[in-house]
Design an enzyme around this catalytic site. Structure first.
Site, mmCIF file in Angstrom:
data_model
loop_
_atom_site.group_PDB
_atom_site.id
_atom_site.type_symbol
_atom_site.label_atom_id
_atom_site.label_comp_id
_atom_site.label_asym_id
_atom_site.label_seq_id
_atom_site.Cartn_x
_atom_site.Cartn_y
_atom_site.Cartn_z
ATOM 1 N N ASP A 26 9.381 56.256 84.938
ATOM 2 C CA ASP A 26 9.193 55.693 86.282
ATOM 3 C C ASP A 26 8.265 56.576 87.114
ATOM 4 O O ASP A 26 8.198 57.792 86.899
ATOM 5 C CB ASP A 26 10.559 55.546 86.975
ATOM 6 C CG ASP A 26 10.501 54.593 88.162
ATOM 7 O OD1 ASP A 26 9.518 53.830 88.279
ATOM 8 O OD2 ASP A 26 11.434 54.618 88.980
ATOM 9 N N GLY A 27 7.570 55.948 88.054
ATOM 10 C CA GLY A 27 6.736 56.707 88.989
ATOM 11 C C GLY A 27 5.239 56.545 88.785
ATOM 12 O O GLY A 27 4.447 57.236 89.437
ATOM 13 N N HIS A 43 -0.307 53.303 85.513
ATOM 14 C CA HIS A 43 0.195 52.795 84.226
ATOM 15 C C HIS A 43 -0.710 53.279 83.082
ATOM 16 O O HIS A 43 -0.247 53.663 82.018
ATOM 17 C CB HIS A 43 0.244 51.265 84.228
ATOM 18 C CG HIS A 43 1.189 50.697 85.246
ATOM 19 N ND1 HIS A 43 2.442 51.226 85.450
ATOM 20 C CD2 HIS A 43 1.080 49.647 86.105
ATOM 21 C CE1 HIS A 43 3.058 50.513 86.403
ATOM 22 N NE2 HIS A 43 2.243 49.564 86.820
ATOM 23 N N SER A 71 10.983 46.072 82.098
ATOM 24 C CA SER A 71 12.344 45.545 82.189
ATOM 25 C C SER A 71 12.325 44.037 82.402
ATOM 26 O O SER A 71 11.297 43.466 82.809
ATOM 27 C CB SER A 71 13.100 46.223 83.335
ATOM 28 O OG SER A 71 12.660 45.714 84.573
ATOM 29 N N LEU A 137 10.325 59.842 62.633
ATOM 30 C CA LEU A 137 10.835 59.540 63.980
ATOM 31 C C LEU A 137 10.922 58.024 64.099
ATOM 32 O O LEU A 137 10.046 57.321 63.582
ATOM 33 C CB LEU A 137 9.857 60.067 65.044
ATOM 34 C CG LEU A 137 10.141 59.676 66.501
ATOM 35 C CD1 LEU A 137 11.241 60.553 67.102
ATOM 36 C CD2 LEU A 137 8.886 59.811 67.365
ATOM 37 N N ARG A 197 19.161 56.009 89.008
ATOM 38 C CA ARG A 197 19.845 54.775 88.594
ATOM 39 C C ARG A 197 19.429 54.402 87.175
ATOM 40 O O ARG A 197 18.430 54.905 86.649
ATOM 41 C CB ARG A 197 19.567 53.632 89.579
ATOM 42 C CG ARG A 197 18.105 53.335 89.814
ATOM 43 C CD ARG A 197 17.932 52.219 90.866
ATOM 44 N NE ARG A 197 16.532 51.994 91.175
ATOM 45 C CZ ARG A 197 15.976 52.206 92.372
ATOM 46 N NH1 ARG A 197 16.688 52.655 93.376
ATOM 47 N NH2 ARG A 197 14.691 51.960 92.564
ATOM 48 N N GLU A 210 24.303 62.022 78.005
ATOM 49 C CA GLU A 210 24.046 63.009 79.063
ATOM 50 C C GLU A 210 22.843 62.541 79.884
ATOM 51 O O GLU A 210 21.779 62.246 79.328
ATOM 52 C CB GLU A 210 23.765 64.388 78.451
ATOM 53 C CG GLU A 210 24.947 64.975 77.718
ATOM 54 C CD GLU A 210 26.174 65.171 78.615
ATOM 55 O OE1 GLU A 210 25.995 65.546 79.795
ATOM 56 O OE2 GLU A 210 27.299 64.955 78.125
HETATM 57 C C1 IPE Z 1 12.563 50.685 85.478
HETATM 58 O O1 IPE Z 1 11.617 51.012 86.432
HETATM 59 C C2 IPE Z 1 11.932 49.934 84.361
HETATM 60 C C3 IPE Z 1 10.891 50.636 83.604
HETATM 61 C C4 IPE Z 1 10.545 51.881 83.699
HETATM 62 C C5 IPE Z 1 10.220 49.834 82.645
HETATM 63 P P1 IPE Z 1 11.519 50.212 87.814
HETATM 64 O O2 IPE Z 1 10.564 50.953 88.659
HETATM 65 O O3 IPE Z 1 11.213 48.786 87.580
HETATM 66 O O4 IPE Z 1 13.018 50.344 88.364
HETATM 67 P P2 IPE Z 1 13.670 49.916 89.746
HETATM 68 O O5 IPE Z 1 13.557 48.440 89.852
HETATM 69 O O6 IPE Z 1 12.942 50.627 90.839
HETATM 70 O O7 IPE Z 1 15.084 50.377 89.636
HETATM 71 C C1 IPE Z 2 7.158 52.615 85.917
HETATM 72 O O1 IPE Z 2 6.414 52.977 87.028
HETATM 73 C C2 IPE Z 2 6.412 51.660 85.025
HETATM 74 C C3 IPE Z 2 6.967 50.307 84.959
HETATM 75 C C4 IPE Z 2 8.039 49.889 85.559
HETATM 76 C C5 IPE Z 2 6.237 49.349 84.148
HETATM 77 P P1 IPE Z 2 6.461 52.119 88.347
HETATM 78 O O2 IPE Z 2 5.366 51.100 88.287
HETATM 79 O O3 IPE Z 2 7.800 51.574 88.592
HETATM 80 O O4 IPE Z 2 6.095 53.203 89.423
HETATM 81 P P2 IPE Z 2 6.721 53.354 90.883
HETATM 82 O O5 IPE Z 2 8.199 53.447 90.742
HETATM 83 O O6 IPE Z 2 6.293 52.139 91.667
HETATM 84 O O7 IPE Z 2 6.093 54.607 91.413
HETATM 85 MG MG MG Z 3 9.418 52.232 89.617
#
Ligand code: IPE
Ligand code: IPE
Ligand code: MG
Length: 264
Positions: A26-27, A43, A71, A137, A197, A210
């Site tokens: 994420d991020g 991305h 997701s 792996l 989360r 963990e």
């Molecule tokens: C969770 O990330 C799904 C993936 C990393 C693929 P999101 O950025 O979509 O999660 P929420 O919706 O903020 O919890």
């Molecule tokens: C996770 O990064 C990648 C995917 C959910 C596909 P995000 O796109 O959710 O990045 P943020 O959370 O908006 O920074």
């Molecule tokens: Mg996100």
């Protein structure tokens, strides 16, 4: 779930490298925003981090690496972002699967892939077949995956195929139909990007995993950050309901007998 690896029965050692690491990457969007770039640039950069983490996991002897890429809720994003993510997935499949195969890595996808365009479905199944016998792996991508979807689809298969009396169903009857039934439950879960989360990731399998949360944004997550997560894991004591004393002296690991006295 392979026999003997169910979290409620075994107490794996934590002073070794976790055999299964599952990551919510994420991020990406915030990484790009911080640089005044469009979200999709994050991305793209995230794919580089994936490459580095796969390599590092192989070097450290991790047996299973599972990454959450898309997701079941991510369809709610703007259409152009979803479409970019699909293109990125196609490109990565085209370019990387042969390299995974060269490195003896088994490639798998979990999730409802039927919702993807036919080209992606074909790439996935070709990649899975090509790498099926690799053993170094097992690298799994969760795409259009949701933990609730997984439990529901497994339940439907279980009921359709087993036809038992209701009271005879055991947990093992269900787990064999979960999308990741080929892997042990994750030992270590990592989520980058600062949110604490699970976001509908491996709900069943994370029961005793963990958990490790880091503020690092996914494109910045490097080998050093992975080692920090593994180090944190190695400090933990996994008890699965037992006491610390029982875990430290596994010889005394017998279930306690419950003596039910009849009323005098
Ligand atoms: C969770 O990330 C799904 C993936 C990393 C693929 P999101 O950025 O979509 O999660 P929420 O919706 O903020 O919890
Ligand atoms: C996770 O990064 C990648 C995917 C959910 C596909 P995000 O796109 O959710 O990045 P943020 O959370 O908006 O920074
Ligand atoms: Mg996100």
């Amino acid at each position: 779930m392979p026999k003997g690896l169910n979290s409620t029965r075994e107490t794996p050692k934590t002073n070794i490298v976790p055999q299964h690491i599952a990551i919510i990457m994420d991020g990406n969007g915030r990484w790009a925003k911080n640089r005044l770039m469009p979200r999709v640039a994050g991305h793209k950069q995230g794919v580089e981090a994936v490459r580095d983490v796969i390599k590092a996991c192989v070097e450290r002897g991790v047996r299973y690496l599972t990454l959450f890429a898309f997701s079941s809720e991510n369809w709610r994003r703007p259409e152009d972002e979803v479409s970019f993510l699909m293109q990125l997935f196609v490109g990565a499949l085209e370019q990387e699967v042969a390299k995974l195969h060269e490195n003896d890595i088994c490639f798998k996808v979990i999730g409802d892939v039927s919702k993807f365009e036919s080209k992606i479905i074909r790439f996935i199944s070709d990649g899975e077949s090509l790498t099926a016998n690799n053993t170094r792996l097992t690298f799994t991508i969760a795409a259009n995956y949701g933990g609730r979807w997984d439990i529901l689809q497994a339940t439907k298969k279980m009921i359709a195929q087993q036809k038992k009396s209701l009271e005879d169903y055991q947990e093992e009857d269900l787990t064999q139909y979960l999308a990741m039934s080929y892997a042990p439950e994750p030992d270590l879960f990592i989520r980058t990007g600062g949110e604490c989360r699970i976001s509908n990731f491996l709900l069943w399998q994370l029961a005793y995993t963990e958990l490790y949360f880091t503020d690092a944004l996914w494109p910045d997550f490097d080998v050093h950050a992975l080692d920090q997560a593994i180090h944190s894991y190695q400090q933990r004591e996994r008890r699965f309901g037992r006491t610390s004393e029982q875990v430290l002296q596994p010889a005394t690991h017998k279930p306690s007998e419950v003596v039910v006295k009849s009323d005098a």
